[in-house]
Design a protein around this motif. Structure first.
Motif, PDB file in Angstrom:
ATOM      1  N   GLN A  26      23.365 -28.598  52.110  1.00  0.00           N
ATOM      2  CA  GLN A  26      24.473 -28.125  52.944  1.00  0.00           C
ATOM      3  C   GLN A  26      25.684 -29.043  52.793  1.00  0.00           C
ATOM      4  OE1 GLN A  26      21.552 -27.823  56.377  1.00  0.00           O
ATOM      5  NE2 GLN A  26      22.906 -26.117  56.886  1.00  0.00           N
ATOM      6  N   GLN A  81      29.010 -27.892  54.702  1.00  0.00           N
ATOM      7  CA  GLN A  81      28.887 -28.036  56.150  1.00  0.00           C
ATOM      8  C   GLN A  81      28.893 -29.499  56.567  1.00  0.00           C
ATOM      9  OE1 GLN A  81      25.464 -24.965  56.697  1.00  0.00           O
ATOM     10  NE2 GLN A  81      26.406 -25.287  58.694  1.00  0.00           N
ATOM     11  N   ALA A 128      25.216 -22.424  60.466  1.00  0.00           N
ATOM     12  CA  ALA A 128      26.179 -21.681  59.642  1.00  0.00           C
ATOM     13  C   ALA A 128      26.063 -20.195  59.941  1.00  0.00           C
ATOM     14  CB  ALA A 128      25.912 -21.941  58.165  1.00  0.00           C
ATOM     15  N   THR A 178      19.885 -21.844  51.059  1.00  0.00           N
ATOM     16  CA  THR A 178      20.850 -22.579  51.878  1.00  0.00           C
ATOM     17  C   THR A 178      21.951 -23.169  51.015  1.00  0.00           C
ATOM     18  OG1 THR A 178      19.194 -23.131  53.566  1.00  0.00           O
ATOM     19  CG2 THR A 178      21.140 -24.534  53.451  1.00  0.00           C
ATOM     20  N   ASP A 199      25.891 -22.245  51.170  1.00  0.00           N
ATOM     21  CA  ASP A 199      26.822 -23.319  51.485  1.00  0.00           C
ATOM     22  C   ASP A 199      27.978 -23.364  50.494  1.00  0.00           C
ATOM     23  OD1 ASP A 199      27.179 -25.975  53.127  1.00  0.00           O
ATOM     24  OD2 ASP A 199      27.454 -26.553  51.015  1.00  0.00           O
TER      25      ASP A 199
END
Length: 566
Positions: free
Chosen positions: A105, A108, A192, A520, A524
């Motif tokens: 991630q 993020q 998210a 993920t 991302d």
């Protein structure tokens, strides 16, 4: 601070004593440091790490020295050894030279930690996130705290003082790392939001899988996928030398209308008992009729492309269609199976392929048509008489180079395949203008060098309307590195670009935790979705139950969304 005082600081003095960073001629800590100087210090701090990581991942980089190679790996086009180092570049070089693990991630994490994360150049974001995740960014050098976030100033020049603190903080020697105790703490990441549109696909094949062999199996499988909020299926319809739908083109070309069961034992014979049991069944028509009410797109897939089993009816019927290596041989092993390749430059082969594509698009209400890495040609091929003569005609009688990777020879063959891809696109659109053309290749550099597929050009010419890059990697770092390569990034600006994720192979199940991590990472980095290879392997595990794996997929896809459109 006077120069002597600065050089006597424990961190700086230790680096000097260990011959990691020479500051003897540096009068002030705020003097800027060059890319080359910092990269050299990183390689000394982490001896062998960069080389070992590259060897294990099969990566090579340009440069006469290891310092130049590190700069190329970390900074790409921004590498210039004598240029002043930027703060974000320092972390990218550190991450690459120390082989720090990447963050799934990354975006993020950066947004949650740095107020000015948007200013971090794309090529440095992975490195900054990795260093942040490993807790090696010293607060003394990298910004001041502001509420819960830190201001990073990524595009300011890095100084010798910053470089020294960073090298100490990241040092594998804990006594050195302890000299710089205060580190930037990662911010708290919010959950998210799910993409509003996303490709959620899966390939359905007839090898190591029973899903295509009966209507009941199809119905159960498609319902399961719909319940798990998938929205796209890619069923193979050209595999192992046979169509998996009734094809008049196949019948007149090599004598068989279809063949659902692959000759995995290489007997050279069809399993006529199993084929006869299928009767007049049309698997693809069944699949479409079942999938459509469930909200699943159906994009048939030419899995074998120009490849065929060496002992297939197609290969036996048309030996003149097979391309050759320089030694005149036609067979190339793929795993334990012997393969031959149809000559993509031969007009009869091209017409056969186009006729099959046209027949498919004219007969079935498909949502698209897909080819993959086999819609090209291994670079070892192209030395058959037809291709050699064609090359001679276009090169004043000159024969093709013996070097299979000769740049001009590679380009000539790749251009021919690009032209044929354009014709394929036109055939699909002539029959079904609304059907998309999807391609699932290897990463561009590998595809071009080894399979003569220049899909970057295909994208730029408008021949591809959906791209799914196969990234079958177990290492998150290599997985992310491939996603960040320029061709894939360029494609994302034009068309929905997704990532092919390996969900398992026979005897090699993939843990659901890895699948979740990769999805993920894809989200991302704002890719258009994922497709899993392949359906049956989604449920294979030595440690997880079917129910556990299904629940994990529901966590990945908790609600329905539609696929993005070009």
């Amino acid at each position: 601070m006077r120069a002597a005082d600065w050089r006597q600081q424990p961190c700086v003095a230790t680096l000097g004593q260990r011959q990691i960073l020479d500051t003897s001629a540096i009068r002030q800590s705020f003097q800027s440091i060059s890319q080359q100087t910092f990269a050299s210090a990183v390689l000394v701090t982490f001896p062998g790490k960069f080389a070992a990581a590259n060897e294990s991942l099969g990566l090579t980089f340009e440069g006469d020295t290891e310092v130049e190679q590190l700069l190329d790996a970390a900074l790409g086009d921004e590498a210039n050894g004598q240029r002043a180092l930027l703060r974000s570049q320092a972390l990218s070089i550190l991450t690459t030279g120390a082989a720090l693990p990447y963050e799934a991630q990354a975006t993020q994490l950066l947004d949650a930690t740095f107020r000015d994360s948007a200013l971090i150049a794309y090529e440095n974001r992975e490195g900054v996130a990795a260093a942040l995740g490993q807790g090696v960014i010293p607060t003394e050098s990298y910004g001041r705290a502001s509420r819960e976030q830190v201001r990073f100033y990524p595009n300011r020049s890095a100084t010798y003082g910053m470089a020294a603190n960073l090298l100490c903080a990241a040092s594998p020697d804990q006594t050195v790392a302890a000299l710089v105790p205060d580190r930037v703490q990662p911010g708290t990441m919010a959950d998210a939001p799910l993409p509003a549109r996303e490709i959620r696909g899966v390939w359905m094949t007839n090898v190591d899988s029973q899903v295509l062999f009966s209507r009941d199996a199809l119905e159960t499988s498609l319902q399961r996928l719909a319940d798990l909020n998938f929205n796209t299926v890619y069923p193979t319809v050209w595999n192992w030398g046979y169509t998996l739908y009734p094809s008049d083109v196949a019948k007149r070309t090599f004598g068989y209308q279809q063949g659902l069961y692959p000759d995995v034992d290489d007997t050279g014979e069809r399993n006529e008992a199993l084929e006869a049991a299928q009767g007049d069944r049309d698997m693809l028509l069944e699949l479409i009729s079942l999938a459509r009410p469930l909200g699943l797109r159906v994009i048939p897939w030419f899995e074998f492309g120009f490849m065929a089993p060496a002992d297939s009816a197609l290969a036996r019927s048309h030996p003149d269609w097979l391309t050759q290596k320089a030694d005149g041989s036609t067979v190339k092993a793929e795993g334990t199976h012997n393969r031959v390749w149809l000559n993509p430059f031969h007009p009869e082969v091209q017409q056969f392929m186009l006729d099959m594509v046209s027949e498919l698009a004219a007969t079935y209400p498909i949502d698209g048509f897909q080819v993959d890495d086999h819609f090209g040609l291994p670079a070892v091929y192209g030395y058959d008489p037809y291709t050699v003569n064609l090359y001679r005609q276009e090169h004043n009688g000159k024969a093709p180079p013996a070097d299979i990777h000769d740049p001009e020879w590679t380009r000539w063959r790749a251009n021919k395949i690009t032209d044929f891809m354009g014709r394929t696109f036109e055939v699909v659109k002539a029959q079904q203008p609304q059907a998309i053309v999807s391609v699932s290749p290897n990463p561009q550099e590998f595809a071009y060098k080894h399979f003569l597929q220049d899909w970057d050009t295909w994208v730029n010419r408008g021949y591809i309307e959906e791209l799914i890059v196969q990234l079958y990697r177990s290492d998150l770092g290599r997985f992310v590195w491939e996603m960040n390569r320029d061709p894939a990034q360029d494609a994302r600006r034009h068309i929905p670009t997704a990532v092919g994720v390996l969900s398992g192979l026979r005897g090699r199940p993939v843990p659901m935790a890895r699948i979740q991590e990769q999805v993920t990472a894809v989200r991302d980095r704002a890719y258009a979705g994922v497709s899993f290879f392949f359906y049956e392997s989604l449920w294979w595990s030595n440690t997880e139950t079917l129910e556990q794996r299904q629940n994990s997929l529901l966590q990945i896809f908790p609600e329905k969304v539609i696929a993005p459109q070009i």
